[in-house]
Scaffold this active site. Structure first.
Site, PDB file in Angstrom:
ATOM      1  N   LYS A  94     -16.995   8.812 -65.342  1.00 21.48           N
ATOM      2  CA  LYS A  94     -16.410   9.953 -66.055  1.00 21.48           C
ATOM      3  C   LYS A  94     -15.967  10.973 -65.039  1.00 21.48           C
ATOM      4  CE  LYS A  94     -15.394  12.324 -69.683  1.00 21.48           C
ATOM      5  NZ  LYS A  94     -14.037  12.418 -69.101  1.00 21.48           N
ATOM      6  N   GLN A 115     -18.946  14.855 -58.729  1.00 21.89           N
ATOM      7  CA  GLN A 115     -18.979  14.563 -60.164  1.00 21.89           C
ATOM      8  C   GLN A 115     -20.239  13.783 -60.549  1.00 21.89           C
ATOM      9  OE1 GLN A 115     -15.798  15.530 -61.831  1.00 21.89           O
ATOM     10  NE2 GLN A 115     -17.179  15.648 -63.553  1.00 21.89           N
ATOM     11  N   LYS A 118     -23.021  16.373 -60.831  1.00 21.02           N
ATOM     12  CA  LYS A 118     -22.702  17.314 -61.907  1.00 21.02           C
ATOM     13  C   LYS A 118     -22.974  16.659 -63.256  1.00 21.02           C
ATOM     14  CE  LYS A 118     -18.551  18.984 -61.580  1.00 21.02           C
ATOM     15  NZ  LYS A 118     -17.108  19.352 -61.743  1.00 21.02           N
ATOM     16  N   LYS A 130     -13.415  10.127 -60.072  1.00 15.33           N
ATOM     17  CA  LYS A 130     -12.294  11.075 -60.010  1.00 15.33           C
ATOM     18  C   LYS A 130     -11.048  10.287 -59.691  1.00 15.33           C
ATOM     19  CE  LYS A 130     -11.579  15.516 -60.390  1.00 15.33           C
ATOM     20  NZ  LYS A 130     -12.410  16.525 -61.096  1.00 15.33           N
ATOM     21  N   GLY A 169      -8.789  15.800 -67.622  1.00 19.34           N
ATOM     22  CA  GLY A 169      -7.878  16.634 -66.829  1.00 19.34           C
ATOM     23  C   GLY A 169      -8.540  17.226 -65.596  1.00 19.34           C
ATOM     24  N   ASP A 170      -7.708  17.796 -64.747  1.00 17.49           N
ATOM     25  CA  ASP A 170      -8.131  18.590 -63.583  1.00 17.49           C
ATOM     26  C   ASP A 170      -6.864  19.349 -63.177  1.00 17.49           C
ATOM     27  OD1 ASP A 170     -10.570  18.857 -61.608  1.00 17.49           O
ATOM     28  OD2 ASP A 170      -8.827  18.741 -60.312  1.00 17.49           O
ATOM     29  N   THR A 213     -14.938  24.732 -69.518  1.00 16.65           N
ATOM     30  CA  THR A 213     -15.308  24.940 -68.111  1.00 16.65           C
ATOM     31  C   THR A 213     -15.437  26.431 -67.826  1.00 16.65           C
ATOM     32  OG1 THR A 213     -14.022  22.962 -67.620  1.00 16.65           O
ATOM     33  CG2 THR A 213     -14.777  24.269 -65.751  1.00 16.65           C
ATOM     34  N   ASN A 244      -6.431  26.599 -66.321  1.00 18.09           N
ATOM     35  CA  ASN A 244      -7.362  26.380 -67.422  1.00 18.09           C
ATOM     36  C   ASN A 244      -8.719  27.058 -67.177  1.00 18.09           C
ATOM     37  OD1 ASN A 244      -9.788  24.367 -68.233  1.00 18.09           O
ATOM     38  ND2 ASN A 244      -8.309  24.549 -69.890  1.00 18.09           N
ATOM     39  N   SER A 383     -16.692  17.241 -72.512  1.00 14.96           N
ATOM     40  CA  SER A 383     -16.046  15.919 -72.516  1.00 14.96           C
ATOM     41  C   SER A 383     -17.030  14.868 -73.025  1.00 14.96           C
ATOM     42  CB  SER A 383     -15.608  15.523 -71.101  1.00 14.96           C
ATOM     43  OG  SER A 383     -14.376  16.111 -70.768  1.00 14.96           O
TER      44      SER A 383
HETATM   45  P1  NDP Z   1      -4.999  24.196 -63.345  1.00 13.19           P
HETATM   46  O1  NDP Z   1      -3.970  23.265 -62.842  1.00 13.19           O
HETATM   47  O2  NDP Z   1      -5.012  24.562 -64.787  1.00 13.19           O
HETATM   48  O3  NDP Z   1      -4.950  25.566 -62.518  1.00 13.19           O
HETATM   49  C1  NDP Z   1      -5.107  25.576 -61.143  1.00 13.19           C
HETATM   50  C2  NDP Z   1      -4.992  26.996 -60.636  1.00 13.19           C
HETATM   51  O4  NDP Z   1      -5.376  27.028 -59.256  1.00 13.19           O
HETATM   52  C3  NDP Z   1      -3.572  27.545 -60.693  1.00 13.19           C
HETATM   53  O5  NDP Z   1      -3.619  28.932 -60.821  1.00 13.19           O
HETATM   54  C4  NDP Z   1      -3.034  27.128 -59.322  1.00 13.19           C
HETATM   55  O6  NDP Z   1      -1.959  27.912 -58.860  1.00 13.19           O
HETATM   56  C5  NDP Z   1      -4.242  27.329 -58.452  1.00 13.19           C
HETATM   57  N1  NDP Z   1      -4.207  26.420 -57.314  1.00 13.19           N
HETATM   58  C6  NDP Z   1      -4.186  25.065 -57.365  1.00 13.19           C
HETATM   59  N2  NDP Z   1      -4.115  24.551 -56.143  1.00 13.19           N
HETATM   60  C7  NDP Z   1      -4.087  25.586 -55.301  1.00 13.19           C
HETATM   61  C8  NDP Z   1      -4.017  25.699 -53.899  1.00 13.19           C
HETATM   62  N3  NDP Z   1      -3.964  24.607 -53.115  1.00 13.19           N
HETATM   63  N4  NDP Z   1      -4.030  26.945 -53.360  1.00 13.19           N
HETATM   64  C9  NDP Z   1      -4.092  28.044 -54.155  1.00 13.19           C
HETATM   65  N5  NDP Z   1      -4.146  28.007 -55.493  1.00 13.19           N
HETATM   66  C10 NDP Z   1      -4.150  26.788 -56.052  1.00 13.19           C
HETATM   67  O7  NDP Z   1      -6.407  23.553 -62.926  1.00 13.19           O
HETATM   68  P2  NDP Z   1      -7.865  23.840 -63.503  1.00 13.19           P
HETATM   69  O8  NDP Z   1      -7.986  25.256 -63.920  1.00 13.19           O
HETATM   70  O9  NDP Z   1      -8.185  22.760 -64.468  1.00 13.19           O
HETATM   71  O10 NDP Z   1      -8.761  23.569 -62.208  1.00 13.19           O
HETATM   72  C11 NDP Z   1      -9.118  24.610 -61.301  1.00 13.19           C
HETATM   73  C12 NDP Z   1     -10.350  24.196 -60.516  1.00 13.19           C
HETATM   74  O11 NDP Z   1     -11.435  23.956 -61.436  1.00 13.19           O
HETATM   75  C13 NDP Z   1     -10.220  22.913 -59.703  1.00 13.19           C
HETATM   76  O12 NDP Z   1     -11.024  23.022 -58.535  1.00 13.19           O
HETATM   77  C14 NDP Z   1     -10.824  21.848 -60.619  1.00 13.19           C
HETATM   78  O13 NDP Z   1     -11.283  20.742 -59.900  1.00 13.19           O
HETATM   79  C15 NDP Z   1     -11.974  22.653 -61.214  1.00 13.19           C
HETATM   80  N6  NDP Z   1     -12.530  22.149 -62.456  1.00 13.19           N
HETATM   81  C16 NDP Z   1     -11.737  21.921 -63.558  1.00 13.19           C
HETATM   82  C17 NDP Z   1     -12.299  21.494 -64.743  1.00 13.19           C
HETATM   83  C18 NDP Z   1     -11.489  21.322 -65.983  1.00 13.19           C
HETATM   84  O14 NDP Z   1     -12.092  21.032 -67.023  1.00 13.19           O
HETATM   85  N7  NDP Z   1     -10.187  21.504 -65.964  1.00 13.19           N
HETATM   86  C19 NDP Z   1     -13.746  21.186 -64.830  1.00 13.19           C
HETATM   87  C20 NDP Z   1     -14.497  21.542 -63.651  1.00 13.19           C
HETATM   88  C21 NDP Z   1     -13.881  21.976 -62.514  1.00 13.19           C
HETATM   89  P3  NDP Z   1      -0.436  27.361 -58.977  1.00 13.19           P
HETATM   90  O15 NDP Z   1      -0.078  27.525 -60.426  1.00 13.19           O
HETATM   91  O16 NDP Z   1       0.337  28.209 -58.050  1.00 13.19           O
HETATM   92  O17 NDP Z   1      -0.492  25.920 -58.547  1.00 13.19           O
HETATM   93  O1  2IT Z   2     -14.274  18.549 -62.244  1.00 15.20           O
HETATM   94  C1  2IT Z   2     -14.531  18.305 -63.445  1.00 15.20           C
HETATM   95  O2  2IT Z   2     -15.686  18.315 -63.869  1.00 15.20           O
HETATM   96  C2  2IT Z   2     -13.414  18.025 -64.354  1.00 15.20           C
HETATM   97  N1  2IT Z   2     -12.254  18.102 -63.927  1.00 15.20           N
HETATM   98  C3  2IT Z   2     -13.671  17.629 -65.763  1.00 15.20           C
HETATM   99  C4  2IT Z   2     -14.021  16.170 -65.863  1.00 15.20           C
HETATM  100  C5  2IT Z   2     -14.132  15.619 -67.263  1.00 15.20           C
HETATM  101  O3  2IT Z   2     -14.295  14.401 -67.347  1.00 15.20           O
HETATM  102  O4  2IT Z   2     -14.079  16.367 -68.244  1.00 15.20           O
END
Ligand code: NDP
Ligand code: 2IT
Length: 450
Positions: A94, A115, A118, A130, A169-170, A213, A244, A383
């Site tokens: 997952k 992961q 976690k 992943k 997603g991520d 998240t 997100n 999830s």
């Molecule tokens: P999104 O794609 O929705 O948003 C990512 C955000 O981070 C955007 O604002 C983006 O800016 C910025 N960003 C991405 N890459 C970079 C970079 N290299 N340098 C600076 N800013 C950056 O992703 P999420 O919100 O889903 O994910 C954000 C973080 O949270 C990640 O580390 C992800 O692994 C983690 N995460 C996500 C989960 C989920 O359920 N979605 C669960 C647990 C962890 P821009 O628009 O300019 O690219």
């Molecule tokens: O980093 C993370 O925990 C995620 N991007 C979510 C993974 C998931 O399977 O919901």
């Protein structure tokens, strides 16, 4: 001849780096883990003698494949995609999929490794994986995104399944991409099953998964503050990112009485001393999700806010910081700045956003530090709840899912305290690592030499 397992982090890391050359993000994630877990392994011969850390740091398998697709100008384009199936000791694989030009095997191995632990912390039966591609979704049309997702699933569908591996997603993969991927899986397999999470509500998605998240990160932080006799109410808060995780972190922190003053994207950050309230956040949501614009546009709409190009929000004084964008977005220097500005708590919404030297700074300064594998586990936890609902062919109410998310985050906090308590101070990094490790290690030992 008996081969003595490594008993210190440096010895272990030398071997790991030799086996995984050039994979700096993976080395970093493993080092952070091993630093705190090695003393525990050393003290428990059953783990040490079975080479448990050597086995845990080797993924079960990595699938690498070509994704050809056609852009709107009919050019043939090619990307590389991966699925790192790290460990399925406690449940089907997952973990999310990331679409970003910086995606490499090293990045996906670090994410898959994190992961595993976690998912273990959530208490739900989920292994760790992943995946993703070095595909840049920025500037692509919806139809280009659709063609890319469909092409990717043509290979990926052989390796995933509701009891095998369940992606989500991520970065760069949200509701739109999950829908295209799910639709293509269903066509290829002629089966309607919960093979992905984060789906639309019309086709098996769970309420609260979108918010989980960010909300979970705030619940975790509130647990840390409450444990220390404090709360988020009235605190000045900085957040990085505007995707997100950041969006729903801002929403929940504001609901709990905090004044959130920053958000960012990869071009810079906005500072709004008046606070990013619900109306302003609705603007950001629409800007980033629907219009796919840039965060600087915020300052054209709301007076009093400033945009700081090419920098990160960590020099803005705050009491609580939520890094919610990406890995290594908070350096040791920035950690020192936050500490000297009086920060009380850091809660990691992103995966590994703090450089390891920064983590050490926060711990030495006695700051409450919620590491990603604990603080952002709410996303994958919901999830897991989506998988349960799919298996039952039922949907739970918003209140029910939110209440379960609340109690999972509280349980994770308690596990961290149990294994991280040190003379009144809780080292949440150690607590999360050891608590996450134990369930995986005991399952692996039960299976024999696997
Ligand atoms: P999104 O794609 O929705 O948003 C990512 C955000 O981070 C955007 O604002 C983006 O800016 C910025 N960003 C991405 N890459 C970079 C970079 N290299 N340098 C600076 N800013 C950056 O992703 P999420 O919100 O889903 O994910 C954000 C973080 O949270 C990640 O580390 C992800 O692994 C983690 N995460 C996500 C989960 C989920 O359920 N979605 C669960 C647990 C962890 P821009 O628009 O300019 O690219
Ligand atoms: O980093 C993370 O925990 C995620 N991007 C979510 C993974 C998931 O399977 O919901």
């Amino acid at each position: 001849m008996w081969i003595e397992p490594c008993e210190d982090t440096e010895c272990f890391m030398r071997g790991l780096i030799r086996r995984n050359p050039g994979e700096s993000e993976f080395h970093q994630a493993v080092r952070e883990f091993v630093e705190t877990v090695m003393p525990f392994v050393k003290a428990n011969p059953k783990y040490r003698e079975s080479q448990i850390l050597e086995r845990m740091t080797e993924p079960d398998r990595i699938i690498i494949f070509r994704v050809p697709w056609e852009d709107d100008n009919r050019n043939v384009r090619v990307n590389r995609a991966w699925r790192v199936q790290f460990n399925n000791s406690i449940g089907p694989y997952k973990g999310g999929l990331r679409f970003h030009p910086t995606v490499t095997q090293s990045v996906l191995k670090f994410l898959g490794f994190e992961q595993v632990f976690k998912n273990s912390l959530t208490g739900l039966p989920m292994g760790g994986a992943k995946g993703g591609a070095n595909f840049n979704p920025k500037g692509k049309s919806d139809r280009e995104i659709m063609r890319f997702c469909q092409s990717m699933m043509i290979e990926l569908h052989r390796h995933v399944g509701e009891d095998t591996d369940v992606p989500a997603g991520d970065i760069g993969v949200g509701g739109r991409e999950i829908s295209y991927l799910f639709g293509q899986y269903k066509r290829l397999e002629n089966r309607f099953v919960g093979v992905l999470t984060g789906k639309g509500l019309q086709f098996g998605g769970s309420l609260i998964r979108t918010e989980a998240t960010g909300y979970g990160n705030v619940y975790f932080c509130e647990n840390m503050l409450n444990h220390a006799g404090d709360s988020l109410n009235g605190k000045t808060v900085t957040v990085s990112g505007s995707g997100n995780v950041a969006t729903y972190c801002v929403e929940k922190a504001t609901l709990l009485g905090a004044n959130v003053v920053t958000m960012s994207d990869s071009s810079g950050f906005i500072h709004d001393p008046n606070g990013i309230d619900a109306e302003k956040l609705a603007f950001v949501k629409d800007l980033k999700e629907v219009r796919r614009g840039r965060i600087h546009e915020y300052t054209e709409k709301f007076s009093g806010a400033t945009f700081h190009q090419g920098t990160r929000p960590w020099n803005v004084p705050c009491e609580v910081a939520f890094p919610c964008a990406t890995q290594n977005e908070l350096s040791a220097d920035e950690a020192r700045t936050l500490i000297s500005n009086g920060v009380k708590a850091i809660s990691e919404g992103a995966n590994m956003p703090t450089e390891l030297a920064g983590v050490h700074e926060f711990l030495q300064a006695g700051v409450l530090f919620g590491p990603a594998k604990a603080a952002n586990a709410g996303g994958v936890a919901v999830s897991g709840l989506e998988q349960s609902q799919n298996a039952q062919r039922l949907s739970w109410s918003r209140e029910e899912v939110d209440q379960k998310l609340h109690s999972i985050m509280k349980d994770i906090h308690e596990k961290c305290v149990q294994y991280g308590q040190d003379d009144g101070f809780v080292n949440y990094v150690r607590g999360a690592n050891i608590a996450g490790f134990l369930k995986i290690a005991d399952a692996m030992l039960a299976y024999g030499n696997v």
